[in-house]
Motif scaffolding. Structure first.
Motif, PDB file in Angstrom:
ATOM      1  N   TRP A  89       0.107  -1.023  -4.751  1.00 55.22           N
ATOM      2  CA  TRP A  89      -0.517  -1.794  -4.022  1.00 55.22           C
ATOM      3  C   TRP A  89      -1.048  -3.035  -4.338  1.00 55.22           C
ATOM      4  CZ3 TRP A  89      -0.131  -0.577   1.212  1.00 55.22           C
ATOM      5  CH2 TRP A  89       0.310   0.602   1.314  1.00 55.22           C
ATOM      6  N   SER A 130      -4.948  -4.712  -8.715  1.00 56.01           N
ATOM      7  CA  SER A 130      -5.101  -3.614  -8.760  1.00 56.01           C
ATOM      8  C   SER A 130      -4.493  -2.697  -9.726  1.00 56.01           C
ATOM      9  CB  SER A 130      -3.500  -3.255  -7.730  1.00 56.01           C
ATOM     10  OG  SER A 130      -3.878  -3.811  -6.234  1.00 56.01           O
ATOM     11  N   SER A 166      -9.093  -2.039  -4.005  1.00 61.26           N
ATOM     12  CA  SER A 166      -7.592  -2.120  -4.131  1.00 61.26           C
ATOM     13  C   SER A 166      -7.094  -0.898  -4.254  1.00 61.26           C
ATOM     14  CB  SER A 166      -7.225  -2.889  -5.382  1.00 61.26           C
ATOM     15  OG  SER A 166      -7.739  -2.265  -6.548  1.00 61.26           O
ATOM     16  N   SER A 167      -7.926   0.220  -4.587  1.00 59.67           N
ATOM     17  CA  SER A 167      -7.432   1.527  -4.582  1.00 59.67           C
ATOM     18  C   SER A 167      -7.210   2.443  -3.199  1.00 59.67           C
ATOM     19  CB  SER A 167      -8.254   2.644  -5.610  1.00 59.67           C
ATOM     20  OG  SER A 167      -9.583   2.620  -5.003  1.00 59.67           O
ATOM     21  N   ARG A 173      -5.507   2.900   0.319  1.00 55.60           N
ATOM     22  CA  ARG A 173      -4.554   2.573   0.494  1.00 55.60           C
ATOM     23  C   ARG A 173      -4.410   2.134   2.409  1.00 55.60           C
ATOM     24  NH1 ARG A 173      -1.997   2.616  -3.831  1.00 55.60           N
ATOM     25  NH2 ARG A 173      -1.679   4.490  -5.098  1.00 55.60           N
ATOM     26  N   LEU A 174      -3.835   1.260   2.499  1.00 54.49           N
ATOM     27  CA  LEU A 174      -4.081   0.597   3.910  1.00 54.49           C
ATOM     28  C   LEU A 174      -2.740   0.913   4.712  1.00 54.49           C
ATOM     29  CD1 LEU A 174      -5.310  -3.196   2.809  1.00 54.49           C
ATOM     30  CD2 LEU A 174      -6.586  -1.174   3.642  1.00 54.49           C
ATOM     31  N   TRP A 180      -1.362  -6.890  -4.124  1.00 55.12           N
ATOM     32  CA  TRP A 180      -1.540  -7.819  -3.167  1.00 55.12           C
ATOM     33  C   TRP A 180      -0.198  -8.168  -2.231  1.00 55.12           C
ATOM     34  CZ3 TRP A 180      -2.220 -13.652  -2.958  1.00 55.12           C
ATOM     35  CH2 TRP A 180      -3.110 -14.138  -1.796  1.00 55.12           C
ATOM     36  N   PRO A 181      -0.111  -7.626  -1.148  1.00 54.76           N
ATOM     37  CA  PRO A 181       1.087  -7.945  -0.401  1.00 54.76           C
ATOM     38  C   PRO A 181       1.549  -9.033  -0.394  1.00 54.76           C
ATOM     39  CG  PRO A 181      -0.426  -6.296   0.704  1.00 54.76           C
ATOM     40  CD  PRO A 181      -1.408  -6.927  -0.508  1.00 54.76           C
ATOM     41  N   ARG A 220       4.845  -2.420  -5.476  1.00 54.95           N
ATOM     42  CA  ARG A 220       4.261  -2.045  -4.081  1.00 54.95           C
ATOM     43  C   ARG A 220       3.409  -0.869  -4.122  1.00 54.95           C
ATOM     44  NH1 ARG A 220       1.268  -3.805  -0.970  1.00 54.95           N
ATOM     45  NH2 ARG A 220       1.367  -2.559   1.027  1.00 54.95           N
ATOM     46  N   GLN A 221       3.988   0.386  -4.806  1.00 50.48           N
ATOM     47  CA  GLN A 221       3.526   1.635  -4.939  1.00 50.48           C
ATOM     48  C   GLN A 221       2.138   1.445  -5.513  1.00 50.48           C
ATOM     49  OE1 GLN A 221       6.514   4.432  -6.085  1.00 50.48           O
ATOM     50  NE2 GLN A 221       4.997   5.018  -7.281  1.00 50.48           N
TER      51      GLN A 221
END
Length: 166
Positions: A104, A34, A162-163, A165-166, A106-107, A101-102
Motif C-alpha cells: 500500500w 508504508s 498506512s497500515s 487497507r483501503l 501511496w497510490p 502495491r501490496q
C-alpha cells in the motif's frame, strides 16, 4: 543526447536522494510512508536488479559481457524481437508494481511508476527515438528512487494510517 552526461546526471540524482534518505534515517515523506515486509522487499530488490541488468545489457554491453556467465543472458536481452527480452522486462516490472502495491505504497506514486515503466517498455519494444526512450527511463528511475527514499519504510511510522487497507 550525450550519454555520459545523461548517465552521470541520473546517477547523481539517485545518489542525492539516497543520501538524503540515509541522512534523515527515515522516509523523506514520513506521513505517506508504508512499511514493507521482508518478502516484498526481496521481490522489489530482485525485480529492480533484473530491470537494471536489462538496462545495463543494452547500454553497457561491453561491461556486462565481461562478467562471467552474463554474456548469453545479455545477448538475449539485447535481441528486442525475442520473447526473452520482453519477458525479462515486463515480468520484473509487473512484479515490482505488485510488490509495492501490496504494501500500500501511496497510490499516486505507484500509478506514476506504472506509467513510467510502461513508457520505458513501450519506447523500447516499439521503435522510438533513443532520446524518447532515455527520457522515459530517467522518469522511471527517478520515480522508483523517490518511492524507495520517500515512501517506503521498514516499520510503520507513528500516527500513520498506512497500515489500514483501503
Amino acid at each position: 543526447m550525450d550519454q555520459p552526461i545523461y548517465w552521470g546526471l541520473l546517477l547523481a540524482t539517485a545518489s542525492v536522494l539516497v543520501g538524503a534518505r540515509l541522512a534523515a534515517r527515515r522516509p523523506l515523506w514520513r506521513s505517506h510512508s508504508s512499511a514493507i515486509s521482508t518478502g516484498d522487499l526481496v521481490v522489489t530488490v530482485t525485480a529492480a536488479a533484473i530491470l537494471a541488468f536489462h538496462c545495463a545489457a543494452m547500454f553497457f554491453a561491453d561491461w556486462v559481457d565481461a562478467v562471467p556467465f552474463a554474456e548469453a543472458p545479455a545477448a538475449a536481452v539485447r535481441d528486442l524481437d525475442s520473447l526473452a527480452s520482453e519477458v525479462s522486462y515486463w515480468v520484473p516490472a509487473v512484479a515490482l508494481i505488485i510488490a509495492l502495491r501490496q504494501v500500500w505504497v501511496w497510490p499516486p506514486a505507484v500509478a506514476l511508476l506504472v506509467v513510467t515503466l510502461g513508457g520505458v517498455g513501450y519506447t523500447m519494444f516499439v521503435p522510438h527515438a533513443l532520446t524518447t526512450h532515455l527520457a522515459w527511463l530517467a522518469a522511471a528511475v527517478v520515480t522508483l528512487v523517490l518511492l524507495g527514499t520517500a515512501l517506503v519504510s521498514s516499520s510503520v511510522p507513528r500516527g500513520s494510517v498506512s497500515s489500514a487497507r483501503l
